[in-house]
Structures are given as structure tokens and as C-alpha cells.
Design a protein around this motif. Structure first.
Motif, PDB file in Angstrom:
ATOM      1  N   ARG A  93       0.874  -1.285  -0.153  1.00  0.00           N
ATOM      2  CA  ARG A  93       0.009  -0.123  -0.065  1.00  0.00           C
ATOM      3  C   ARG A  93       0.845   1.016  -0.012  1.00  0.00           C
ATOM      4  NH1 ARG A  93      -5.083   0.797  -1.588  1.00  0.00           N
ATOM      5  NH2 ARG A  93      -3.866  -0.274  -3.079  1.00  0.00           N
ATOM      6  N   CYS A  94       1.962   1.275   0.575  1.00  0.00           N
ATOM      7  CA  CYS A  94       2.702   2.223   0.848  1.00  0.00           C
ATOM      8  C   CYS A  94       3.467   2.471  -0.626  1.00  0.00           C
ATOM      9  CB  CYS A  94       3.929   2.209   1.980  1.00  0.00           C
ATOM     10  SG  CYS A  94       2.971   2.283   3.754  1.00  0.00           S
ATOM     11  N   VAL A  95       4.036   1.565  -1.054  1.00  0.00           N
ATOM     12  CA  VAL A  95       4.735   1.476  -2.474  1.00  0.00           C
ATOM     13  C   VAL A  95       3.359   2.103  -3.331  1.00  0.00           C
ATOM     14  CG1 VAL A  95       5.804   0.256  -4.311  1.00  0.00           C
ATOM     15  CG2 VAL A  95       6.268  -0.137  -1.829  1.00  0.00           C
ATOM     16  N   HIS A  96       2.502   1.505  -3.439  1.00  0.00           N
ATOM     17  CA  HIS A  96       1.333   1.933  -4.335  1.00  0.00           C
ATOM     18  C   HIS A  96       1.119   3.274  -4.141  1.00  0.00           C
ATOM     19  CE1 HIS A  96      -2.970   2.466  -5.705  1.00  0.00           C
ATOM     20  NE2 HIS A  96      -2.575   1.317  -6.553  1.00  0.00           N
ATOM     21  N   SER A  97       0.929   3.916  -3.164  1.00  0.00           N
ATOM     22  CA  SER A  97       0.629   5.476  -2.684  1.00  0.00           C
ATOM     23  C   SER A  97       1.617   6.361  -3.316  1.00  0.00           C
ATOM     24  CB  SER A  97       0.698   5.644  -1.355  1.00  0.00           C
ATOM     25  OG  SER A  97      -0.748   5.151  -0.728  1.00  0.00           O
ATOM     26  N   CYS A  98       3.239   5.802  -3.103  1.00  0.00           N
ATOM     27  CA  CYS A  98       4.389   6.620  -3.599  1.00  0.00           C
ATOM     28  C   CYS A  98       4.182   6.605  -5.140  1.00  0.00           C
ATOM     29  CB  CYS A  98       5.423   6.026  -3.337  1.00  0.00           C
ATOM     30  SG  CYS A  98       5.707   6.235  -1.399  1.00  0.00           S
ATOM     31  N   VAL A  99       3.690   5.273  -5.887  1.00  0.00           N
ATOM     32  CA  VAL A  99       3.871   5.459  -7.197  1.00  0.00           C
ATOM     33  C   VAL A  99       2.698   6.246  -7.849  1.00  0.00           C
ATOM     34  CG1 VAL A  99       3.274   3.727  -9.052  1.00  0.00           C
ATOM     35  CG2 VAL A  99       5.095   3.104  -7.336  1.00  0.00           C
ATOM     36  N   GLN A 100       1.632   5.874  -7.107  1.00  0.00           N
ATOM     37  CA  GLN A 100       0.467   6.852  -7.696  1.00  0.00           C
ATOM     38  C   GLN A 100       0.528   8.100  -7.455  1.00  0.00           C
ATOM     39  OE1 GLN A 100      -3.534   5.498  -6.448  1.00  0.00           O
ATOM     40  NE2 GLN A 100      -4.457   6.683  -8.107  1.00  0.00           N
ATOM     41  N   VAL A 101       0.978   8.729  -6.329  1.00  0.00           N
ATOM     42  CA  VAL A 101       1.149  10.228  -5.996  1.00  0.00           C
ATOM     43  C   VAL A 101       2.196  10.717  -6.839  1.00  0.00           C
ATOM     44  CG1 VAL A 101       1.528  11.826  -4.318  1.00  0.00           C
ATOM     45  CG2 VAL A 101      -0.227   9.976  -3.895  1.00  0.00           C
TER      46      VAL A 101
END
Length: 134
Positions: A93-101
Motif C-alpha cells: 500500500r505504501c509503495v502503491h501510494s508513492c507510485v500513484q502520487v
């Protein structure tokens, strides 16, 4: 039981960080704080991505919370695999947030989401196997 509360708390912390980022990104438009000299918002490109990611935190993760609560409230010993999967989900989730943001890399975001998706499905699968449902 506490072993699953910590990953759940970490997801709540991630959501809190995203709310702070969204507030900062909207500050120039809402309060005029941090605006460029021409009055424009320097965060106008990133603000919709933060908002979209924050919305994502209330979609698939609901299944994470439900499986964690089922595991906690049944009162039975929690399979260590569940703990690893829960932390894998949170890390994803943390990686996903960084990638998306911070990027527009949809392919990478999809790969990371798949890891999150599979982690939660695996948590449900292990729960069903441990309880003799399947």
C-alpha cells in the motif's frame, strides 16, 4: 491478536499522511498559501493523484480490515503467515501510494496493486483453509 493491530494502525497512519499531503497540495487553491507569484497552485498536477490515492485507501483495503477483524475476534491463534501477508499488504500500500502520487507510471501501479490484491486474497484463503472451510 495485537500482531494484526499494528499493520492496521500503519494503514491508518498512511491515510493520515495522505490527508496531510492533500491539505498541503490544496492550500494554495483554498487559502492562497504557497501560491506561485502568478497565483497558480504549484501542486495542481499532484493534487488529483493524491486525492485518487486517498480514495483507493477505502476500496480494496476494506477486505483487509474485515479479514483482520475476523482473525482477531475469533480468539484463535493467528497463523504467522497471516502476519506476513498483512505486512506485505501494508508495504505494498505504501509503495502503491508513492507510485500513484509521485509518478504517472500506470503499469508499475498495476503491478504493485496486484501484490496488494493477492496478499489480501491469500489472507482470506489461509483463513478459510485454517478454519476448514476449503
Amino acid at each position: 491478536m495485537d500482531v494484526l493491530l499494528t499493520p492496521m494502525l500503519m494503514h491508518i497512519l498512511l491515510c493520515a499522511v495522505l490527508y496531510v499531503l492533500l491539505t498541503v497540495a490544496r492550500a494554495p487553491a483554498v487559502w492562497g498559501l504557497g501560491s506561485r507569484q502568478d497565483g497558480s497552485n504549484p501542486f495542481e498536477d499532484i493534487q488529483p493523484r493524491i486525492s485518487a490515492n486517498l480514495s483507493n485507501q477505502f476500496e480494496w483495503p476494506i477486505f483487509f480490515y474485515v479479514v483482520c477483524l475476523v482473525l482477531i475476534f475469533t480468539g484463535e491463534a493467528i497463523n504467522p503467515i497471516q502476519v506476513y501477508l498483512a505486512w506485505g499488504f501494508i508495504l505494498g500500500r505504501c509503495v502503491h501510494s508513492c507510485v500513484q502520487v509521485f509518478t504517472s507510471n500506470v503499469r508499475m501501479r498495476g503491478i504493485v496493486f496486484t501484490i496488494n490484491f493477492v496478499a489480501v486474497l491469500a489472507m482470506w484463503g489461509v483463513l478459510c483453509i485454517d478454519r476448514g472451510i476449503i
